[in-house]
Design a protein around this motif. Structure first.
Motif, PDB file in Angstrom:
ATOM      1  N   HIS A  56       0.837  -1.209   0.000  1.00  0.00           N
ATOM      2  CA  HIS A  56       0.000   0.000   0.000  1.00  0.00           C
ATOM      3  C   HIS A  56       0.869   1.255   0.000  1.00  0.00           C
ATOM      4  O   HIS A  56       0.570   2.229  -0.696  1.00  0.00           O
ATOM      5  N   ARG A  57       1.942   1.240   0.768  1.00  0.00           N
ATOM      6  CA  ARG A  57       2.857   2.381   0.822  1.00  0.00           C
ATOM      7  C   ARG A  57       3.488   2.632  -0.557  1.00  0.00           C
ATOM      8  O   ARG A  57       3.536   3.763  -1.045  1.00  0.00           O
ATOM      9  N   GLU A  59       2.304   1.676  -3.433  1.00  0.00           N
ATOM     10  CA  GLU A  59       1.243   2.085  -4.357  1.00  0.00           C
ATOM     11  C   GLU A  59       0.928   3.572  -4.190  1.00  0.00           C
ATOM     12  O   GLU A  59       0.782   4.300  -5.181  1.00  0.00           O
ATOM     13  N   GLU A  60       0.865   4.036  -2.945  1.00  0.00           N
ATOM     14  CA  GLU A  60       0.609   5.459  -2.682  1.00  0.00           C
ATOM     15  C   GLU A  60       1.714   6.341  -3.245  1.00  0.00           C
ATOM     16  O   GLU A  60       1.457   7.459  -3.690  1.00  0.00           O
ATOM     17  N   ARG A  61       2.953   5.861  -3.224  1.00  0.00           N
ATOM     18  CA  ARG A  61       4.086   6.624  -3.770  1.00  0.00           C
ATOM     19  C   ARG A  61       4.162   6.558  -5.288  1.00  0.00           C
ATOM     20  O   ARG A  61       4.976   7.234  -5.896  1.00  0.00           O
TER      21      ARG A  61
END
Length: 115
Positions: A56-57, A59-61
């Motif tokens: 998730h981290r 993907e957010e970046r």
């Protein structure tokens, strides 16, 4: 190596391991964890919670993208793939880890100086 003897991943290393795994092609979470475990000679164990937090981290970046698909067994799963930004991030992080490992090796293999 048994699970008890496996080494917990250092903080900050999981992202680069995931990026490297995805450099070989898209994969789902279980496939990512399996590739890391197998390619490390069963040294690294990836807990599900840590893996999905890292995914998730990343993907957010914008380092990875995800889409739903089906596994080889026909099960529905989210597949992750590396983006262009993720390839750049992998290059930078891999260089940093290579310098870190070389420095650590230098410290650990240097003989003490005579007094």
């Amino acid at each position: 190596m048994t699970d008890d003897a496996a080494i917990d991943i250092l903080l900050g290393t999981l992202d680069v391991l995931v990026l490297k795994t995805l450099s070989w092609g898209p994969s789902h979470g279980y496939g990512i964890a399996r590739w890391i475990r197998e390619s490390s000679g069963n040294t690294f164990r990836i807990l599900d919670g840590a893996l999905y937090t890292a995914l998730h981290r990343l993907e957010e970046r914008g380092a990875i993208e995800a889409e739903w698909g089906h596994t080889e067994q026909g099960k529905r799963a989210k597949f992750y793939r590396l983006t262009t930004a993720g390839r750049r991030e992998l290059r930078v992080q891999a260089e940093q880890w290579e310098r870190y490992a070389a420095g650590m090796t230098g410290v650990l293999t240097t003989a003490p100086r005579p007094a």
